[in-house]
Write a protein that holds these residues in place. Structure first.
Motif, PDB file in Angstrom:
ATOM      1  N   TRP A  15      49.270  -8.905 -46.366  1.00  0.00           N
ATOM      2  CA  TRP A  15      48.938  -9.650 -45.321  1.00  0.00           C
ATOM      3  C   TRP A  15      49.645 -11.080 -45.431  1.00  0.00           C
ATOM      4  O   TRP A  15      50.302 -11.585 -44.593  1.00  0.00           O
ATOM      5  CB  TRP A  15      47.605 -10.058 -45.091  1.00  0.00           C
ATOM      6  N   ALA A  16      49.712 -11.361 -46.749  1.00  0.00           N
ATOM      7  CA  ALA A  16      50.543 -12.748 -47.027  1.00  0.00           C
ATOM      8  C   ALA A  16      51.980 -12.512 -46.866  1.00  0.00           C
ATOM      9  O   ALA A  16      52.683 -13.457 -46.358  1.00  0.00           O
ATOM     10  CB  ALA A  16      50.400 -13.010 -48.585  1.00  0.00           C
ATOM     11  N   LEU A  17      52.338 -11.484 -47.117  1.00  0.00           N
ATOM     12  CA  LEU A  17      54.180 -11.051 -46.668  1.00  0.00           C
ATOM     13  C   LEU A  17      54.332 -11.292 -45.427  1.00  0.00           C
ATOM     14  O   LEU A  17      55.262 -11.775 -44.970  1.00  0.00           O
ATOM     15  CB  LEU A  17      54.472  -9.816 -47.708  1.00  0.00           C
ATOM     16  N   CYS A  18      53.308 -10.696 -44.397  1.00  0.00           N
ATOM     17  CA  CYS A  18      53.648 -10.806 -43.229  1.00  0.00           C
ATOM     18  C   CYS A  18      53.667 -12.036 -42.712  1.00  0.00           C
ATOM     19  O   CYS A  18      54.209 -12.470 -41.659  1.00  0.00           O
ATOM     20  CB  CYS A  18      52.659  -9.701 -42.725  1.00  0.00           C
ATOM     21  N   GLY A  19      52.670 -12.685 -43.169  1.00  0.00           N
ATOM     22  CA  GLY A  19      52.196 -14.213 -42.860  1.00  0.00           C
ATOM     23  C   GLY A  19      53.749 -14.954 -43.095  1.00  0.00           C
ATOM     24  O   GLY A  19      54.153 -15.815 -42.243  1.00  0.00           O
ATOM     25  N   LEU A  20      54.229 -14.813 -44.271  1.00  0.00           N
ATOM     26  CA  LEU A  20      55.395 -15.632 -44.498  1.00  0.00           C
ATOM     27  C   LEU A  20      56.437 -14.990 -43.541  1.00  0.00           C
ATOM     28  O   LEU A  20      57.367 -16.066 -43.092  1.00  0.00           O
ATOM     29  CB  LEU A  20      55.851 -15.247 -45.929  1.00  0.00           C
ATOM     30  N   ILE A  21      56.622 -13.872 -43.333  1.00  0.00           N
ATOM     31  CA  ILE A  21      57.880 -13.287 -42.389  1.00  0.00           C
ATOM     32  C   ILE A  21      57.307 -14.187 -41.006  1.00  0.00           C
ATOM     33  O   ILE A  21      58.401 -14.512 -40.392  1.00  0.00           O
ATOM     34  CB  ILE A  21      57.741 -11.942 -42.361  1.00  0.00           C
ATOM     35  N   ALA A  22      56.488 -13.903 -40.569  1.00  0.00           N
ATOM     36  CA  ALA A  22      55.904 -14.409 -38.900  1.00  0.00           C
ATOM     37  C   ALA A  22      56.205 -16.021 -39.226  1.00  0.00           C
ATOM     38  O   ALA A  22      56.735 -16.430 -38.303  1.00  0.00           O
ATOM     39  CB  ALA A  22      54.525 -14.166 -38.878  1.00  0.00           C
ATOM     40  N   TYR A  23      55.950 -16.558 -40.106  1.00  0.00           N
ATOM     41  CA  TYR A  23      55.948 -18.080 -40.338  1.00  0.00           C
ATOM     42  C   TYR A  23      57.611 -18.590 -40.215  1.00  0.00           C
ATOM     43  O   TYR A  23      57.883 -19.332 -39.666  1.00  0.00           O
ATOM     44  CB  TYR A  23      55.254 -18.922 -41.120  1.00  0.00           C
ATOM     45  N   GLY A  24      58.168 -17.995 -41.223  1.00  0.00           N
ATOM     46  CA  GLY A  24      59.571 -17.993 -41.279  1.00  0.00           C
ATOM     47  C   GLY A  24      60.695 -17.514 -40.343  1.00  0.00           C
ATOM     48  O   GLY A  24      61.490 -18.274 -39.942  1.00  0.00           O
ATOM     49  N   ASN A  57      50.120 -17.505 -36.797  1.00  0.00           N
ATOM     50  CA  ASN A  57      48.884 -16.521 -37.070  1.00  0.00           C
ATOM     51  C   ASN A  57      48.868 -15.456 -35.881  1.00  0.00           C
ATOM     52  O   ASN A  57      48.311 -14.430 -36.143  1.00  0.00           O
ATOM     53  CB  ASN A  57      47.677 -17.563 -36.765  1.00  0.00           C
ATOM     54  N   SER A  58      49.553 -15.849 -34.827  1.00  0.00           N
ATOM     55  CA  SER A  58      49.682 -14.862 -33.772  1.00  0.00           C
ATOM     56  C   SER A  58      50.602 -13.614 -33.940  1.00  0.00           C
ATOM     57  O   SER A  58      50.259 -12.433 -33.554  1.00  0.00           O
ATOM     58  CB  SER A  58      50.020 -15.576 -32.501  1.00  0.00           C
ATOM     59  N   TRP A  59      51.584 -13.956 -34.460  1.00  0.00           N
ATOM     60  CA  TRP A  59      52.716 -13.079 -34.965  1.00  0.00           C
ATOM     61  C   TRP A  59      52.108 -12.248 -36.135  1.00  0.00           C
ATOM     62  O   TRP A  59      52.761 -10.921 -36.448  1.00  0.00           O
ATOM     63  CB  TRP A  59      54.150 -13.580 -35.197  1.00  0.00           C
ATOM     64  N   THR A  60      51.673 -12.581 -37.057  1.00  0.00           N
ATOM     65  CA  THR A  60      51.258 -11.870 -38.325  1.00  0.00           C
ATOM     66  C   THR A  60      50.738 -10.497 -38.210  1.00  0.00           C
ATOM     67  O   THR A  60      51.096  -9.556 -38.761  1.00  0.00           O
ATOM     68  CB  THR A  60      50.141 -12.852 -39.238  1.00  0.00           C
ATOM     69  N   LEU A  61      49.858 -10.555 -37.280  1.00  0.00           N
ATOM     70  CA  LEU A  61      49.235  -8.952 -37.037  1.00  0.00           C
ATOM     71  C   LEU A  61      50.181  -7.990 -36.516  1.00  0.00           C
ATOM     72  O   LEU A  61      50.231  -6.761 -36.989  1.00  0.00           O
ATOM     73  CB  LEU A  61      48.210  -9.143 -36.208  1.00  0.00           C
ATOM     74  N   LEU A  62      50.895  -8.416 -35.792  1.00  0.00           N
ATOM     75  CA  LEU A  62      52.076  -7.717 -35.186  1.00  0.00           C
ATOM     76  C   LEU A  62      53.096  -7.258 -36.400  1.00  0.00           C
ATOM     77  O   LEU A  62      53.388  -5.932 -36.234  1.00  0.00           O
ATOM     78  CB  LEU A  62      52.781  -8.376 -34.073  1.00  0.00           C
ATOM     79  N   VAL A  63      53.377  -8.217 -37.110  1.00  0.00           N
ATOM     80  CA  VAL A  63      54.237  -8.132 -38.344  1.00  0.00           C
ATOM     81  C   VAL A  63      53.685  -6.984 -39.244  1.00  0.00           C
ATOM     82  O   VAL A  63      54.272  -5.941 -39.674  1.00  0.00           O
ATOM     83  CB  VAL A  63      54.859  -9.319 -38.828  1.00  0.00           C
ATOM     84  N   PHE A  64      52.294  -7.148 -39.321  1.00  0.00           N
ATOM     85  CA  PHE A  64      51.483  -6.202 -40.422  1.00  0.00           C
ATOM     86  C   PHE A  64      51.642  -4.861 -39.737  1.00  0.00           C
ATOM     87  O   PHE A  64      51.739  -3.799 -40.501  1.00  0.00           O
ATOM     88  CB  PHE A  64      50.226  -6.677 -40.523  1.00  0.00           C
ATOM     89  N   LEU A  65      51.322  -4.667 -38.484  1.00  0.00           N
ATOM     90  CA  LEU A  65      51.320  -3.489 -37.944  1.00  0.00           C
ATOM     91  C   LEU A  65      52.635  -2.805 -37.950  1.00  0.00           C
ATOM     92  O   LEU A  65      52.814  -1.487 -38.505  1.00  0.00           O
ATOM     93  CB  LEU A  65      50.866  -3.663 -36.202  1.00  0.00           C
ATOM     94  N   VAL A  66      53.546  -3.283 -37.558  1.00  0.00           N
ATOM     95  CA  VAL A  66      55.044  -2.862 -37.626  1.00  0.00           C
ATOM     96  C   VAL A  66      55.287  -2.484 -39.033  1.00  0.00           C
ATOM     97  O   VAL A  66      55.868  -1.259 -39.444  1.00  0.00           O
ATOM     98  CB  VAL A  66      56.054  -3.971 -37.102  1.00  0.00           C
ATOM     99  N   ASP A 109      58.979 -20.294 -35.800  1.00  0.00           N
ATOM    100  CA  ASP A 109      59.855 -21.766 -35.735  1.00  0.00           C
ATOM    101  C   ASP A 109      59.062 -22.590 -36.633  1.00  0.00           C
ATOM    102  O   ASP A 109      58.949 -23.856 -36.168  1.00  0.00           O
ATOM    103  CB  ASP A 109      60.169 -21.923 -34.400  1.00  0.00           C
ATOM    104  N   GLY A 110      58.397 -22.392 -37.455  1.00  0.00           N
ATOM    105  CA  GLY A 110      57.534 -23.033 -38.328  1.00  0.00           C
ATOM    106  C   GLY A 110      56.352 -23.741 -37.923  1.00  0.00           C
ATOM    107  O   GLY A 110      55.610 -24.584 -38.434  1.00  0.00           O
ATOM    108  N   GLN A 111      55.808 -22.939 -36.770  1.00  0.00           N
ATOM    109  CA  GLN A 111      54.614 -23.445 -36.163  1.00  0.00           C
ATOM    110  C   GLN A 111      53.420 -22.520 -36.704  1.00  0.00           C
ATOM    111  O   GLN A 111      53.527 -21.425 -36.615  1.00  0.00           O
ATOM    112  CB  GLN A 111      54.494 -23.353 -34.606  1.00  0.00           C
ATOM    113  N   VAL A 112      52.413 -23.145 -37.228  1.00  0.00           N
ATOM    114  CA  VAL A 112      51.460 -22.285 -38.019  1.00  0.00           C
ATOM    115  C   VAL A 112      50.469 -21.434 -36.952  1.00  0.00           C
ATOM    116  O   VAL A 112      50.281 -20.527 -37.122  1.00  0.00           O
ATOM    117  CB  VAL A 112      50.366 -23.366 -38.817  1.00  0.00           C
ATOM    118  N   ARG A 113      50.207 -22.337 -35.982  1.00  0.00           N
ATOM    119  CA  ARG A 113      49.354 -21.512 -34.814  1.00  0.00           C
ATOM    120  C   ARG A 113      50.148 -20.163 -34.260  1.00  0.00           C
ATOM    121  O   ARG A 113      49.605 -19.093 -34.094  1.00  0.00           O
ATOM    122  CB  ARG A 113      49.088 -22.389 -33.779  1.00  0.00           C
ATOM    123  N   ALA A 114      51.478 -20.492 -34.162  1.00  0.00           N
ATOM    124  CA  ALA A 114      52.331 -19.135 -33.726  1.00  0.00           C
ATOM    125  C   ALA A 114      52.360 -18.196 -34.761  1.00  0.00           C
ATOM    126  O   ALA A 114      52.347 -17.078 -34.543  1.00  0.00           O
ATOM    127  CB  ALA A 114      53.706 -19.751 -33.199  1.00  0.00           C
TER     128      ALA A 114
END
Length: 147
Positions: free
Chosen positions: A48-57, A68-77, A61-66
């Motif tokens: 989850w932490a790895l996916c959060g870093l990927i989603a954030y980076g 959080n939305s992408w992390t689940l999708l990255v985790f699933l993929v 575009d450096g927006q924390v709220r965005a």
């Protein structure tokens, strides 16, 4: 009643007091035995932490709220791709775990995809049986073992 060991209690009451994984034909300890729950939870946190870093980076575009939305999708993929091809996620690899089919061998790609979708829903992963297999593993005939 004669004391003949725990097997008598098992036979008379119908309860099964064997070790985790015995019903699945897995060894008690070592490689191929059921993975301990603590390691499995730690692997999820690493993933989850790895996916959060990927989603954030990469995606938010450096927006924390965005992010959080992408992390689940990255985790699933990530889960579908890595469990479906390698039998483990980066977190599972780091902690010495892998996902296999109950009958042995690698989990097929469709089963890995279904398992990942169920895992991303969270509730199936919180319902365990006596072997500490989550509902997402039971429904896909999967088991997490020590590598």
């Amino acid at each position: 009643m004669e004391n003949r060991g725990s097997r008598v209690v098992t036979d008379e009451t119908g309860a099964d007091f064997s070790y985790r994984g015995d019903r699945l034909g897995l060894p008690r300890e070592g490689p191929g035995s059921i993975a301990p729950p603590g390691r499995r939870v730690a692997a999820i946190f690493v993933d989850w932490a790895l996916c959060g870093l990927i989603a954030y980076g990469l995606l938010a575009d450096g927006q924390v709220r965005a992010a959080n939305s992408w992390t689940l999708l990255v985790f699933l993929v990530m889960s579908v791709l890595t469990v479906g091809t390698l039998g483990r996620t980066p977190g599972k690899r780091l902690l010495g775990l892998r996902v296999i089919h109950v009958g042995g061998g690698r989990l097929t790609f469709p089963r890995a995809a279904l398992r990942s979708v169920l895992l991303s829903l969270a509730i199936p992963a919180l319902i365990w049986d006596r072997d500490t297999r989550g509902l997402h593993d039971k429904l896909t005939d999967a088991v997490q073992v020590r590598a």
